[in-house]
Enzyme design. Structure first.
Site, mmCIF file in Angstrom:
data_model
loop_
_atom_site.group_PDB
_atom_site.id
_atom_site.type_symbol
_atom_site.label_atom_id
_atom_site.label_comp_id
_atom_site.label_asym_id
_atom_site.label_seq_id
_atom_site.Cartn_x
_atom_site.Cartn_y
_atom_site.Cartn_z
ATOM 1 N N GLN A 26 3.050 9.946 1.428
ATOM 2 C CA GLN A 26 4.341 9.251 1.583
ATOM 3 C C GLN A 26 5.297 9.582 0.431
ATOM 4 O O GLN A 26 6.494 9.302 0.524
ATOM 5 C CB GLN A 26 4.133 7.732 1.674
ATOM 6 N N GLY B 60 0.839 -1.193 0.000
ATOM 7 C CA GLY B 60 0.000 0.000 0.000
ATOM 8 C C GLY B 60 0.873 1.241 0.000
ATOM 9 O O GLY B 60 2.073 1.176 0.311
ATOM 10 N N HIS C 21 -4.709 1.523 7.799
ATOM 11 C CA HIS C 21 -3.335 2.040 7.931
ATOM 12 C C HIS C 21 -3.109 3.180 6.933
ATOM 13 O O HIS C 21 -2.557 4.224 7.287
ATOM 14 C CB HIS C 21 -2.363 0.882 7.677
ATOM 15 N N GLU C 22 -3.568 2.985 5.687
ATOM 16 C CA GLU C 22 -3.348 4.005 4.653
ATOM 17 C C GLU C 22 -4.214 5.246 4.904
ATOM 18 O O GLU C 22 -3.752 6.378 4.696
ATOM 19 C CB GLU C 22 -3.626 3.431 3.259
ATOM 20 N N CYS D 84 5.638 -0.346 7.504
ATOM 21 C CA CYS D 84 5.321 0.901 6.793
ATOM 22 C C CYS D 84 6.557 1.337 6.012
ATOM 23 O O CYS D 84 7.668 1.329 6.569
ATOM 24 C CB CYS D 84 4.928 1.985 7.796
ATOM 25 N N LEU D 85 6.361 1.701 4.751
ATOM 26 C CA LEU D 85 7.496 2.126 3.935
ATOM 27 C C LEU D 85 8.101 3.430 4.448
ATOM 28 O O LEU D 85 9.254 3.733 4.135
ATOM 29 C CB LEU D 85 7.054 2.260 2.471
ATOM 30 N N HIS E 239 -2.610 7.502 7.227
ATOM 31 C CA HIS E 239 -1.614 8.402 6.605
ATOM 32 C C HIS E 239 -2.284 9.678 6.103
ATOM 33 O O HIS E 239 -1.706 10.771 6.211
ATOM 34 C CB HIS E 239 -0.927 7.715 5.424
HETATM 35 O O1 K1U Z 1 3.913 2.302 3.927
HETATM 36 C C1 K1U Z 1 2.812 1.797 3.813
HETATM 37 O O2 K1U Z 1 1.815 2.360 4.206
HETATM 38 C C2 K1U Z 1 2.715 0.444 3.138
HETATM 39 C C3 K1U Z 1 2.682 -0.718 4.093
HETATM 40 C C4 K1U Z 1 1.260 -1.221 4.172
HETATM 41 C C5 K1U Z 1 0.885 -2.093 5.317
HETATM 42 C C6 K1U Z 1 1.553 -3.265 5.582
HETATM 43 C C7 K1U Z 1 1.177 -4.066 6.644
HETATM 44 C C8 K1U Z 1 0.098 -3.702 7.424
HETATM 45 C C9 K1U Z 1 -0.559 -2.537 7.159
HETATM 46 C C10 K1U Z 1 -0.182 -1.742 6.106
HETATM 47 C C11 K1U Z 1 3.611 -1.791 3.531
HETATM 48 O O3 K1U Z 1 3.455 -2.224 2.436
HETATM 49 S S1 K1U Z 1 4.914 -2.340 4.540
HETATM 50 C C12 K1U Z 1 5.667 -3.639 3.551
HETATM 51 C C13 K1U Z 1 4.870 -4.893 3.522
HETATM 52 O O4 K1U Z 1 3.958 -5.084 4.288
HETATM 53 C C14 K1U Z 1 5.182 -5.938 2.508
HETATM 54 C C15 K1U Z 1 6.244 -5.812 1.655
HETATM 55 C C16 K1U Z 1 6.503 -6.815 0.723
HETATM 56 C C17 K1U Z 1 5.717 -7.928 0.661
HETATM 57 C C18 K1U Z 1 4.678 -8.077 1.525
HETATM 58 C C19 K1U Z 1 4.388 -7.071 2.444
HETATM 59 ZN ZN ZN Z 2 2.439 3.251 6.137
#
Ligand code: K1U
Ligand code: ZN
Length: 170
Positions: A51, A46, A136-137, A94-95, A140
């Site tokens: 971001q 996401g 979560h998004e 979270c990225l 943000h």
């Molecule tokens: O930064 C963000 O908002 C994105 C975040 C989304 C998220 C992940 C887990 C729970 C709630 C919201 C991510 O994408 S973190 C990376 C991640 O979860 C992932 C990366 C590669 C493969 C699978 C998952």
């Molecule tokens: Zn995030």
């Protein structure tokens, strides 16, 4: 199509309350396309526009399995219209907080209304990872990052680790 730099904590931009998009036009679609490229490159599941430094109420997500074909989703001006009393815990990442994870409790299910990639009104009933990720998004879009739910001690540790990581990458 472009991969955009992702803003990380403690950048004050992440505290911004984003503004609704006026219209779903080609400029907004170009931003959503770039966000999707950025999210896939990270990789993540996401991404909210703030971001990548754009304070607009826009999200992209793709929860498909790695082996499955891509299934991108676009949410413009998403609104939570209902959230369940039931709660679910997920170990979130979270990225904008790279390499940090924490168990976060949220409503297990929710309903969301939003505009899609073409500006059409849509509604979904989200459960499981979709419910977790979209909440979560949407956080943000309201200037909230998942570590804001942690104690100030744990949040401070996470921010210090991210600062160190970002410094090492420079
Ligand atoms: O930064 C963000 O908002 C994105 C975040 C989304 C998220 C992940 C887990 C729970 C709630 C919201 C991510 O994408 S973190 C990376 C991640 O979860 C992932 C990366 C590669 C493969 C699978 C998952
Ligand atoms: Zn995030």
């Amino acid at each position: 199509m472009a991969i955009l730099p992702i803003v990380t904590v403690p950048d004050p931009l992440l505290k911004t309350v984003s503004t609704p998009a006026d219209v779903v036009d080609d400029d907004l679609r170009a931003l959503m396309d770039d966000m999707l490229d950025t999210m896939y490159a990270a990789p993540g599941i996401g991404l909210a526009a703030i971001q990548v430094g754009r304070p607009i109420r826009v999200l992209v997500m793709d929860l498909s399995d790695e082996e499955a074909p891509p299934n991108p989703k676009y949410y413009v001006n998403p609104v939570i219209t209902w959230a369940s009393e039931d709660r679910a815990v997920y170990n979130e990442g979270c990225l904008s907080v790279p390499e940090q994870y924490a168990d976060i409790e949220r409503p297990a299910a929710c309903k969301i209304s939003y505009l899609d990639y073409h500006g059409a009104e849509q509604q979904i009933h989200a459960t499981g990872l979709l419910a977790t990720c979209i909440q979560h998004e949407i956080d943000h879009l309201n200037g909230v990052v998942f570590i804001d739910y942690l104690s100030s001690l744990k949040r401070g540790i996470a921010v210090r680790k991210v600062k160190k990581l970002v410094k090492e990458e420079d």
